[in-house]
Each structure stands twice: as structure tokens, then as C-alpha cells.
Design a protein around this motif. Sequence first.
Motif, mmCIF file in Angstrom:
data_model
loop_
_atom_site.group_PDB
_atom_site.id
_atom_site.type_symbol
_atom_site.label_atom_id
_atom_site.label_comp_id
_atom_site.label_asym_id
_atom_site.label_seq_id
_atom_site.Cartn_x
_atom_site.Cartn_y
_atom_site.Cartn_z
ATOM 1 N N PHE A 1 0.825 -1.214 0.000
ATOM 2 C CA PHE A 1 0.000 0.000 0.000
ATOM 3 C C PHE A 1 0.862 1.268 0.000
ATOM 4 N N ALA A 2 0.543 2.193 -0.927
ATOM 5 C CA ALA A 2 1.340 3.409 -1.084
ATOM 6 C C ALA A 2 1.020 4.491 -0.049
ATOM 7 N N GLY A 3 -0.098 4.347 0.664
ATOM 8 C CA GLY A 3 -0.453 5.350 1.667
ATOM 9 C C GLY A 3 -1.301 6.471 1.110
ATOM 10 N N ASP A 4 -2.153 7.041 1.943
ATOM 11 C CA ASP A 4 -2.930 8.223 1.570
ATOM 12 C C ASP A 4 -3.336 8.960 2.846
ATOM 13 N N GLU A 5 -4.352 9.831 2.732
ATOM 14 C CA GLU A 5 -4.679 10.665 3.901
ATOM 15 C C GLU A 5 -5.232 9.856 5.083
ATOM 16 N N THR A 6 -5.777 8.676 4.823
ATOM 17 C CA THR A 6 -6.371 7.930 5.942
ATOM 18 C C THR A 6 -5.436 6.907 6.577
ATOM 19 N N ALA A 7 -4.442 6.449 5.829
ATOM 20 C CA ALA A 7 -3.539 5.433 6.391
ATOM 21 C C ALA A 7 -2.150 5.582 5.772
ATOM 22 N N PRO A 8 -1.108 5.344 6.568
ATOM 23 C CA PRO A 8 0.256 5.597 6.068
ATOM 24 C C PRO A 8 0.747 4.557 5.068
ATOM 25 N N ARG A 9 1.789 4.930 4.353
ATOM 26 C CA ARG A 9 2.498 4.054 3.408
ATOM 27 C C ARG A 9 3.009 2.827 4.177
ATOM 28 N N ASP A 10 2.854 1.659 3.565
ATOM 29 C CA ASP A 10 3.194 0.442 4.300
ATOM 30 C C ASP A 10 4.678 0.067 4.125
ATOM 31 N N GLU A 11 5.539 0.922 4.717
ATOM 32 C CA GLU A 11 6.990 0.665 4.627
ATOM 33 C C GLU A 11 7.351 -0.648 5.316
ATOM 34 N N GLU A 12 6.551 -0.979 6.317
ATOM 35 C CA GLU A 12 6.843 -2.175 7.105
ATOM 36 C C GLU A 12 6.801 -3.438 6.230
ATOM 37 N N SER A 13 5.676 -3.592 5.488
ATOM 38 C CA SER A 13 5.555 -4.771 4.624
ATOM 39 C C SER A 13 6.650 -4.754 3.551
ATOM 40 N N TYR A 14 6.887 -3.574 3.012
ATOM 41 C CA TYR A 14 7.933 -3.428 2.001
ATOM 42 C C TYR A 14 9.260 -3.948 2.551
ATOM 43 N N GLY A 15 9.568 -3.523 3.773
ATOM 44 C CA GLY A 15 10.821 -3.945 4.413
ATOM 45 C C GLY A 15 10.897 -5.458 4.595
ATOM 46 N N TYR A 16 9.786 -6.066 4.967
ATOM 47 C CA TYR A 16 9.811 -7.526 5.175
ATOM 48 C C TYR A 16 10.028 -8.270 3.858
ATOM 49 N N TRP A 17 9.433 -7.775 2.775
ATOM 50 C CA TRP A 17 9.677 -8.425 1.472
ATOM 51 C C TRP A 17 11.149 -8.274 1.084
ATOM 52 N N ARG A 18 11.713 -7.093 1.378
ATOM 53 C CA ARG A 18 13.133 -6.879 1.076
ATOM 54 C C ARG A 18 13.984 -7.881 1.861
ATOM 55 N N GLU A 19 13.596 -8.105 3.118
ATOM 56 C CA GLU A 19 14.338 -9.089 3.935
ATOM 57 C C GLU A 19 14.300 -10.489 3.334
ATOM 58 N N MET A 20 13.226 -10.791 2.594
ATOM 59 C CA MET A 20 13.123 -12.104 1.949
ATOM 60 C C MET A 20 14.038 -12.174 0.727
ATOM 61 N N GLY A 21 14.594 -11.023 0.348
ATOM 62 C CA GLY A 21 15.486 -10.986 -0.813
ATOM 63 C C GLY A 21 14.798 -10.504 -2.080
ATOM 64 N N VAL A 22 13.612 -9.954 -1.968
ATOM 65 C CA VAL A 22 12.914 -9.452 -3.165
ATOM 66 C C VAL A 22 13.566 -8.139 -3.600
ATOM 67 N N PRO A 23 14.035 -8.055 -4.854
ATOM 68 C CA PRO A 23 14.667 -6.809 -5.294
ATOM 69 C C PRO A 23 13.641 -5.686 -5.484
ATOM 70 N N GLU A 24 14.158 -4.461 -5.428
ATOM 71 C CA GLU A 24 13.253 -3.304 -5.496
ATOM 72 C C GLU A 24 12.406 -3.268 -6.761
ATOM 73 N N ASP A 25 12.961 -3.760 -7.865
ATOM 74 C CA ASP A 25 12.199 -3.645 -9.120
ATOM 75 C C ASP A 25 11.064 -4.677 -9.216
ATOM 76 N N ARG A 26 10.932 -5.505 -8.232
ATOM 77 C CA ARG A 26 9.777 -6.409 -8.227
ATOM 78 C C ARG A 26 8.842 -6.149 -7.040
ATOM 79 N N LEU A 27 9.031 -4.952 -6.477
ATOM 80 C CA LEU A 27 8.179 -4.507 -5.368
ATOM 81 C C LEU A 27 7.524 -3.201 -5.763
ATOM 82 N N PHE A 28 6.233 -3.123 -5.599
ATOM 83 C CA PHE A 28 5.498 -1.947 -6.095
ATOM 84 C C PHE A 28 4.642 -1.328 -4.996
#
Length: 598
Positions: free
Chosen positions: A127-154
Motif C-alpha cells: 500500500f502506497a499510503g494516503d490521507e487515511t492510512a500511512p504508506r506500508d513501509e513495514e511490509s515493504y521492508g519484510y519483502w526486502r528481507e526475503m530478498g525481493v529486489p526493489e524492481d519487483r516490489l510496487f
Amino acid sequence: MIKANELREKFIQFFKEKGHAVIPSASVIPENDPTVLFTTAGMHPLVPYLLGAHHPEGTRLTDVQKCIRTGDIDEVGDASHLTFFEMLGNWSLGDYFKKEMIAWSWEFLTDEKWLGLDKEHLAFSVFAGDETAPRDEESYGYWREMGVPEDRLFFLPRENNWWGPAGITGPCGPDTEMFIIRDVPPCGPNCSPACDCGRYLEIWNDVFMQYNKQADGSFLPLAQKNVDTGMGLERTIGVLQNVSSVYETDLFLPIIGEIETLSGKKYGEDEAVTRAMRIVADHIRSATFILGDERGVTPSNVDQGYVLRRLIRRAVRFGMSIDMPAGSIGKIAQVIVREYKHVYPELGEKEAFIVEQLTLEENRFAATITQGLKEFEKVVTHIQGTVLPGKTAFRLYDTFGYPLEMTIELAKERGFTVDIDGYNEAFKKHQEKSRAGSEQRFKGGLADSSEQTAHLHTATHLLLAGLKKVLSPDIIQKGSNITAERLRFDFNFPRKVTREELDQVEDFVNEAINAGVDVTMEEMPLEEARKSGATGTFSSRYGERVKVYTIGNYSKEICGGPHATNTAQLEGFKIKKEESSSAGVRRIKAVIGPEYKK
Ligand code: SER
């Protein structure tokens, strides 16, 4: 190549190993939820628990849920739309959250022991975030920890990466979705899972339910943070089997094969044949699951029965277009039962009933269709302009049993449109009964567990106990439906209940109300509940641990709740109506409130 059976088994096994209780699929017909006709997602029967009620099987659950969505019925026939599907799911009820779920999703998708998918061919959105809820950096970070490169994360906006609520109000939150990347080149520099160029195919959705959407549109944080995941079996197996349509998966091949035999035509021989075969396969599959459900209904002109009638009649009509002989749909249903009964034993148990009802409806339809078609031809010759009046469409339906959508299709073939608003108006006038039913309700939300419905629910338990006492101990519940205004209760009984008997039942319920007894709840294993003499309605469908609601000496019933805390809250009880519901089944409508105090 992985088969559908294997995917179901692997999913459930995986989550079992992660400490989840395996719960049975709930009925496709929701109980005590006045706002929707069918169960539309795995989370739907679990709403009370996502909102904080305690689930007797614990805080980690997994299942395969039968779902029906008929909102897109007109799209069926293309490569992907279905009115019935199975949803694999797992839930954390205030237990684990994003970190664990993302690690497990990764493990299930990529580990050799499970799906063993190629890591390079997976992409993820958050989730990119908007006025009602923040950007989901947390989930993004966990996928990165799994080794997912940035160009396959949106990072994608709310329209892509937010789920729910299922209706207007209820649990919802940001989600992270998982995609298979196909060998289709990117459609441009901004190609992402949000576009429909076919490069990214969704296979799983993890929803992080942190909010409860209110009727005024605001989002309140939920007391407990939940995970709700959903993997559509048909779609996912289609992607994994690398076929171009869900109808070419092993789930559908035997059904399509039977349709080919019956019609003497070949799937794929031309577009119209393919479309007709898909419609027949889809609609008869849904009809089989509705009829074969533990709360199965029969074709009628209201509510679920109306949807069922539409499905069957539409299947018959498209069957005719490919020369399927009369009596075919029962045979197709038998193939469906054979293919599915190891997962849904109720289909096997109700096979004779399913075939009988399909055949009855097919015959009824055959009798009216010839007449309806004739009438249609007659009316179109008299129309001025290109709009078929709503009243005329309704008369075709009311007098000739010709369903609206078939009139629309016929009209379209001849370059006409149908005044649907006018039809609805006429429908409303003539069919008071179905006002609450049919399509309107799909747009509604999930029921809020308001006080009034909880009180009516308690009244239902007392009513059943009263009927058992006055009429026969063999009375069982056949169905129940509660709106904010009234309860409706179906039960087995061979004749009309006399006013005198109804008075006695009313007195019994009012006595319990006047006694002001507490409604208490205990959780116990199913076996123990049975031994304690608790009434149970849909035996094969309970999990291993159940809730038992006791109302003094008046009633003891296995039930999910919620209920009044004391019978005095009901104030008074009155039976408004007693009528036949179907053969051997009676229906009572009743109300509560101070004006009915006795
Ligand atoms: N509720 C979500 C869905 O239906 C995940 O289960 O996709």
C-alpha cells in the motif's frame, strides 16, 4: 503440474504446521446477516471474530471457503469470471501480524516442499499510503528481507492495495498482493501489477486488518490487529497450470468434457460455443453448490432462490444454444458432485435432491420459454423507438416466467435496450415480498452486530425451544434470517400451526422474558456439547470446539452468537405470521419490543 486437490491440501497442511486450526467451510448462505445473500469471501463468516469476539478454535485459523459472487454474472463466459469459487485462507485473530505472514507467504510460494515457485518470477505490491492510512513501509521492508529486489516490489494506491470492508462497514486494511510474472514483456516504463496487460497475475492477497470502517466513512483502529489472507483456488490453479482460462484447469475439464459429450460440440471450436459451455459449466456448478448446501434453498422468486433460478435458467438457455438435450443439466451436476464430494461431502449426501431440483426447474422453464419467446416477438413488433418499456419486461417475467436478463439479452440481439428502472418499479409494486431480496442486497454491507439483532437472535433460540415444547421435540431449525425489524425462522412441521399453538409458544417465550434470566455462554468440545443436551442445527459444520448458549432452563443451543445478556432486554415477543415455506417446512415471522409485553 500441480493439481487443484494438491493445492488445497498443501495450503491447509502448511498452515496446520504453523499452528492453525483447520475449520470447515461455512455455508454459502450466511445466517443472521440480512445484508448479503451469499458468502462472498473466506473472511465473511469470521467477521464477528475479526471484530474481537473469541473464536472457540483459537487465534490461528485456516480453511477452504465456498463463495458465491453473482455481481458479475453477465461477464461469465470470458476466460476468468466465475459465480462460484473456492477461497483458501488463513487468519490471525490478534495473533501474528505482518512480519510472520510475509515470511510464511514467501516460504509457501517458494520452498520446494510447498509450491516451489521460481523466485525471479514473483512480484509483490504494498500500500502506497494516503490521507487515511500511512504508506506500508513495514511490509515493504519484510519483502526486502526475503530478498525481493526493489524492481519487483510496487507501492500501489488504495484502489489496488486496500481490502474491504466487504460491505459498507466493518474490518478492513492495507494489503500486500502476490503476483506471478508471465513471459509477457512489460507494456511500458510504468508497467506494474496495477495494469492489466497480462504480465502480472495475482495469486494471493494478505490483508492486514487494522481498521473498522464506520457508517460515516471514518476509520477507527481495531482493538486487535488481524491478518486475513485469500487465495482464489480457481484463479491460482489457472496461473500455476499455465492455461489461458480457468475453464481449462483440472477443476473444469471433467465438467466441460461432459458438456461436450452431451452437446456433441467441441470446446474451442468457435467463440459462441466456448462461451456457452463456460456459462453452463459455471452456472450449474454454482447451482449445485447452492442446492447442495447444508442450508440449501430451492428455486423461487425471492432472495437466494431467485439467484438460483436465474443461474439454472440461464444455463438451460445457453445449453439450448449448443444443442444440449433436455435433462442435461442434471447429468452435469452429477459430474460436479463426483468431482467435489471428497471436499464437500454435503454434495454427495444431497445428490438426488440436487438432480431432482435442477430437472424440475428445467421442466418449468421449458414450459414457459416457448410462450415467453412468442410473446417477446409479439411485443417488439409494437415498440416505438428502441427501448422496451419496464412494464413490458416485467409482464414477460411475471406472466411468462421470462427472466429480466434474458429479456435484456434478447433485446440486445435485436438492437433494443430495456428500461430497467421501469422494470424494477413494476417488480416492486407486484412483488412486495422480494423487495428486500434480489440484487439490491448485493450492494449492502455486512451486518453490524447491533443490539437489536442480538436480541432477536436470543428470541430465535427461545422460539425454537417453545416450538419443541408445544409442537414436538423433533422440531429442528431449517433456516433463520434476522433484520433489524424482525426475525424469520424456518422449521420442519407437516401442517399449519394453529393460532392456539402459536399463542402457547408466544406465552412460553414471554414467560422466559418476564423471568429475566441471564444468557450465558460456555465453550466446549462438540462432543461434550452434544452430551449436555445442547440443540445443534447444522451438525456437520461445526468445528471441534463450539460455543453453547444457555438461557436458564429454557434453552441450550450451540451457536456462534452474539446474544442478549439477559432475556429482559427483549421486553416482549409476538408471532406476526405463520406460513408454509416449502414442502414440510413452516416459516414464522416474529417481533420483539415493549409493545408486545405480556
Ligand atoms: N478478504 C480478502 C479477499 O477476499 C482476503 O481474504 O481477497
